[in-house]
Motif scaffolding. Sequence first.
Motif, PDB file in Angstrom:
ATOM      1  N   PHE A 190       0.809  -1.213   0.000  1.00 50.31           N
ATOM      2  CA  PHE A 190       0.000   0.000   0.000  1.00 50.31           C
ATOM      3  C   PHE A 190       0.847   1.270   0.000  1.00 50.31           C
ATOM      4  CE2 PHE A 190      -2.553  -3.332   1.948  1.00 50.31           C
ATOM      5  CZ  PHE A 190      -3.722  -3.238   1.212  1.00 50.31           C
ATOM      6  N   GLY A 191       2.158   1.123   0.010  1.00 48.93           N
ATOM      7  CA  GLY A 191       3.033   2.285  -0.010  1.00 48.93           C
ATOM      8  C   GLY A 191       3.567   2.695   1.340  1.00 48.93           C
ATOM      9  N   GLY A 192       3.284   1.902   2.391  1.00 47.63           N
ATOM     10  CA  GLY A 192       3.797   2.230   3.707  1.00 47.63           C
ATOM     11  C   GLY A 192       2.778   1.955   4.799  1.00 47.63           C
ATOM     12  N   LEU A 193       3.178   2.176   6.052  1.00 50.22           N
ATOM     13  CA  LEU A 193       2.330   1.845   7.192  1.00 50.22           C
ATOM     14  C   LEU A 193       1.094   2.733   7.272  1.00 50.22           C
ATOM     15  CD1 LEU A 193       1.765   0.283   9.770  1.00 50.22           C
ATOM     16  CD2 LEU A 193       3.364   1.797  10.980  1.00 50.22           C
ATOM     17  N   THR A 194       1.271   4.027   7.111  1.00 48.40           N
ATOM     18  CA  THR A 194       0.122   4.941   7.205  1.00 48.40           C
ATOM     19  C   THR A 194      -0.923   4.607   6.157  1.00 48.40           C
ATOM     20  OG1 THR A 194       1.544   6.708   8.065  1.00 48.40           O
ATOM     21  CG2 THR A 194      -0.581   7.363   7.153  1.00 48.40           C
TER      22      THR A 194
END
Length: 242
Positions: free
Chosen positions: A117-121
């Motif tokens: 998804f492009g990262g944790l956030t």
Amino acid sequence: MDRQLLSAIAHRDHPIAAPVSEASLDRLLRRAALPEEARILDLGCGEGEWSLRALELHPSARADGVDISPHAVAAASEAAVRRGLADRLTLHTMSADAFTAARPYDLGLCVGSTHAFGGLTETMEALARFVRPGGLALVGEGYWERPPTPEVREAIGDYPDLAGTVEAAESKGWLSVYAHVSDLAEWDEYEWSWTGTLARWAADNPGPDGDRALAVMREHRDMWLGGYRGALGFVTLLLRRV
């Protein structure tokens, strides 16, 4: 020989596919205290060990597993049949960010797959679309225990520290209610399994594919032993959607 197949081979002896022991996995899933007939979603499920164990612990639950690797999905399907869980696990061979669902879930899993998804956030934002209000998420993510060298940071990623990781996980309407921080023994078990299984496969399969597997193993082992061992941490957060 594609990277997805190499990863599937490397994880054969450690299907949890994260530096988490079986005991820690069980503790996290039990702490979730899922309701009867719970719905579970595993994004980036790999060989499905997290979903399969959740189904074993919660006999009325059902799960969807999503992974882009056909090799991992095939292994998850075989494991589900072997453990008598195939009727409660539905597998989807597709990217996690393309998956949609008609009904919300009680538990969303994304362990070691936030890159989808492009990262944790962004992962927490995506999970909020799938998990019902008051539902839970189990999210596993790396963080830096101590500042790495620039070369290691470039190779592994620009993670924050543990406090920054928790802050990022809670930034999209989530509240941490439990967590497991992997210790060095869990890391070593994971990494020696990953590199050792790939090395053994390479030795059993001489030729171009074996040479490729051995080269990938050595590159990974060198980065681990000479770079991020003891510096890269891993936390699995249990979060409630608020």
